[in-house]
Structures are given as structure tokens and as C-alpha cells.
Design a protein around this motif. Sequence first.
Motif, mmCIF file in Angstrom:
data_model
loop_
_atom_site.group_PDB
_atom_site.id
_atom_site.type_symbol
_atom_site.label_atom_id
_atom_site.label_comp_id
_atom_site.label_asym_id
_atom_site.label_seq_id
_atom_site.Cartn_x
_atom_site.Cartn_y
_atom_site.Cartn_z
ATOM 1 N N TRP A 98 -5.330 0.819 2.513
ATOM 2 C CA TRP A 98 -6.262 1.814 1.948
ATOM 3 C C TRP A 98 -5.702 3.225 2.119
ATOM 4 N N ILE A 99 -5.120 3.511 3.252
ATOM 5 C CA ILE A 99 -4.581 4.855 3.488
ATOM 6 C C ILE A 99 -3.466 5.178 2.497
ATOM 7 N N TYR A 100 -2.644 4.170 2.166
ATOM 8 C CA TYR A 100 -1.518 4.387 1.252
ATOM 9 C C TYR A 100 -1.904 4.249 -0.221
ATOM 10 N N ASN A 101 -3.166 3.967 -0.525
ATOM 11 C CA ASN A 101 -3.570 3.768 -1.914
ATOM 12 C C ASN A 101 -3.226 5.007 -2.755
ATOM 13 N N TYR A 102 -2.720 4.782 -3.951
ATOM 14 C CA TYR A 102 -2.251 5.897 -4.779
ATOM 15 C C TYR A 102 -3.397 6.770 -5.272
ATOM 16 N N LEU A 113 -3.249 19.878 -0.556
ATOM 17 C CA LEU A 113 -2.311 20.937 -0.159
ATOM 18 C C LEU A 113 -1.506 21.464 -1.341
ATOM 19 N N GLY A 114 -1.821 21.022 -2.545
ATOM 20 C CA GLY A 114 -1.081 21.467 -3.720
ATOM 21 C C GLY A 114 0.246 20.772 -3.892
ATOM 22 N N LEU A 115 0.431 19.634 -3.240
ATOM 23 C CA LEU A 115 1.683 18.877 -3.325
ATOM 24 C C LEU A 115 1.453 17.553 -4.044
ATOM 25 N N GLY A 116 0.656 17.600 -5.100
ATOM 26 C CA GLY A 116 0.331 16.392 -5.835
ATOM 27 C C GLY A 116 1.545 15.701 -6.421
ATOM 28 N N SER A 117 2.611 16.453 -6.703
ATOM 29 C CA SER A 117 3.818 15.837 -7.253
ATOM 30 C C SER A 117 4.505 14.930 -6.233
ATOM 31 N N TRP A 118 4.178 15.087 -4.963
ATOM 32 C CA TRP A 118 4.753 14.246 -3.922
ATOM 33 C C TRP A 118 4.002 12.932 -3.735
ATOM 34 N N ASN A 159 -2.123 10.459 -0.078
ATOM 35 C CA ASN A 159 -2.029 11.173 -1.355
ATOM 36 C C ASN A 159 -3.148 12.196 -1.506
ATOM 37 N N GLY A 160 -4.333 11.907 -0.939
ATOM 38 C CA GLY A 160 -5.426 12.878 -1.000
ATOM 39 C C GLY A 160 -5.075 14.167 -0.269
#
Length: 321
Positions: A149-153, A165-170, A159-160
Motif C-alpha cells: 500500500w505504501i508503494y502504490n502508485y 513536495l512538488g516532485l511528482g515527476s519522481w 508517491n503522495g
Amino acid sequence: MSSPSSSSAVAAIRRTLGGWLAAPEADSRRASLPTVMLFLAPALIVYAGLTAYPVLRTFYNSFFNVADLASSEFVGLAHYAEVFRDKTFWAAVRNTAIWSVIGPILDVVVGLLLALCLYAGVPFSRFLRVAWFTPVLLSYVVVGIMWVWIYNYDWGVVNGMLRALGLGSWAQAWLGDTRFALGSLVVTHAWKWAGFNMVVCLAALHSLPSEVLEAAELDNCGWWHKLTDIIVPMLWPTLLNLYILAFIGKMKVFDLVWIMTEGGPVWSTETVSTYVYKRAFNWNTFDLGYPSAIAVVWFFVVVGFVVFFNVLFRRRERMEY
């Protein structure tokens, strides 16, 4: 002066008392072996049925094609020759080697850092000690599902946080990308066992001679030099033991991988243990011969490393003492 009759009476009493006192010991000696076997029998039966027999049966099956439990075909060393030509097996060996070499380093380093924080007396240290040790008490099933669940995309915590943090591309499909899947599992495993290493390192820190640390403070030794030149060298035997225990344990890693990825994607997280299970029970063809050969080969690899570490420690102890 005592009479002969009184002396003989005293001697008789002594012999009687001596016989009474010695009788239980003699009886216990005569009954020791049956008593020991009686208490050991349940454990020996369980060990023979659940450990010794399966191991011997695995060795036996490795020389046969076992397509049916009632019949088998002798093939000699054909399975062992096939093992060394199996590309998937070597991919599993590579992944297991990464687990066993890099994973313990992360486990020990994180555990040491957590122990240093508690040793330094950070705020809420009592709460943090319990919180950091709690993952050790959780089963692999709970840890695996939670970290899936933590790694869910789409809605996972990792990813949340990156998107916040404005790093959605990561943001990545951490368990679905061959570049990140194995590293994600290693991080999860380190999170689970860091608390155990923390407790051991914290106990070792409290056992360090206080006069050495006080002398370093009197010499105005900085915290970095104090850590690298004094604390870590004195903790080195403990850290090395933790690394070796983690190394041997990760050579047999199965449950966390199976729960989170089942060896995928595209064999990128496959370990030797998961590959043996797949070849034995999870494929359409039922043949215990070939997976038994893989298990035997890996058994000797693990035993070889155990013997190597034992010899290494013995030589080091002789050099030190």
C-alpha cells in the motif's frame, strides 16, 4: 573410651546413612539415560519428521524425475547440469547476492544510527524506542501488505509525499518497475529489522568504557571523529556479528518477496527460495526433482558461507588472544 559394641553400632549407623544418602544418586545415575531419552523423544520425533527426513528426501529427489509421488525415474546428475545452464536460476542468485551483501549493510547502519539517537538522549526517547522496535514484532504478511500500500502508485504514501513536495515527476511504480523493485524490497526489509539491530547496538553502546569517551570529550574530540575513531572501532565486533547474521538470513529470504512481488516483475526480485517454490509447486508441470537439485546446490552454498565465517572468526580470535 568406647566399647567395641558401641563402635560397631556407630559403624553400622554410618553405613546405613551412607547407603540412604548414596542411593538416590546411584538411582539417578542409572535412570539418567532413559529419563533424558524420554524428555528428548518428542523433540527428536518432530525434528526427524519435519527437518531431517525432508532434507534427506530432497537430496534423494534431486537424482530423479518425480512427476508422480508414487513413481520416479532416475536421471543421475542431469538436474545438476541443468541448474548451471538455467538463466533464471542465475538471475535469482544475483538478486539473492544483492539482498545478502547490500541489505545487511543497510540494516546495520540504520540500526546503529537509531541506537546513537537513543544513546544521545533525543526527546521522546522512550516512545521512539518502542516505536522503532515495533516492526520487529510484526509478521512478514502484515509488513508486506502494508508496504504494498505504501508503494502504490496512485495513493501510496511515498508517491503522495513526492507529489506534495512538488516532485511528482519522481513518482514511480516502485514494485512494478524492474529498476526499483528489488531496492524497494530491501528498504522494506531494513525497516522491519532495524529495530532489532538498534537494540543490540544500544546495549553495546552502554557497555563501552566510560573513561574512554570522557577522555575524548576532554580532548575536545568532535562528534564525527568520536564516532568514526572511537565508537565504531569499539563496536566493530558487534556490528560484524549483526552483519553475518543478517547475511545468512537473507540468503534464504522468501516470505517478504513472495507476499509483495512473487519474484516479479520479469524475475527482477526473484530469489533462489522463491524460484525453488515456483518450480516445485507453482508451475503447471509437477516435478520435484529439478527444484530439489536447486535446493541442494543452494544448501551447500549457505553451508559453505557458514563454515567460512566460523573459520574467519576462529582465526581472528587466535590473532587477538
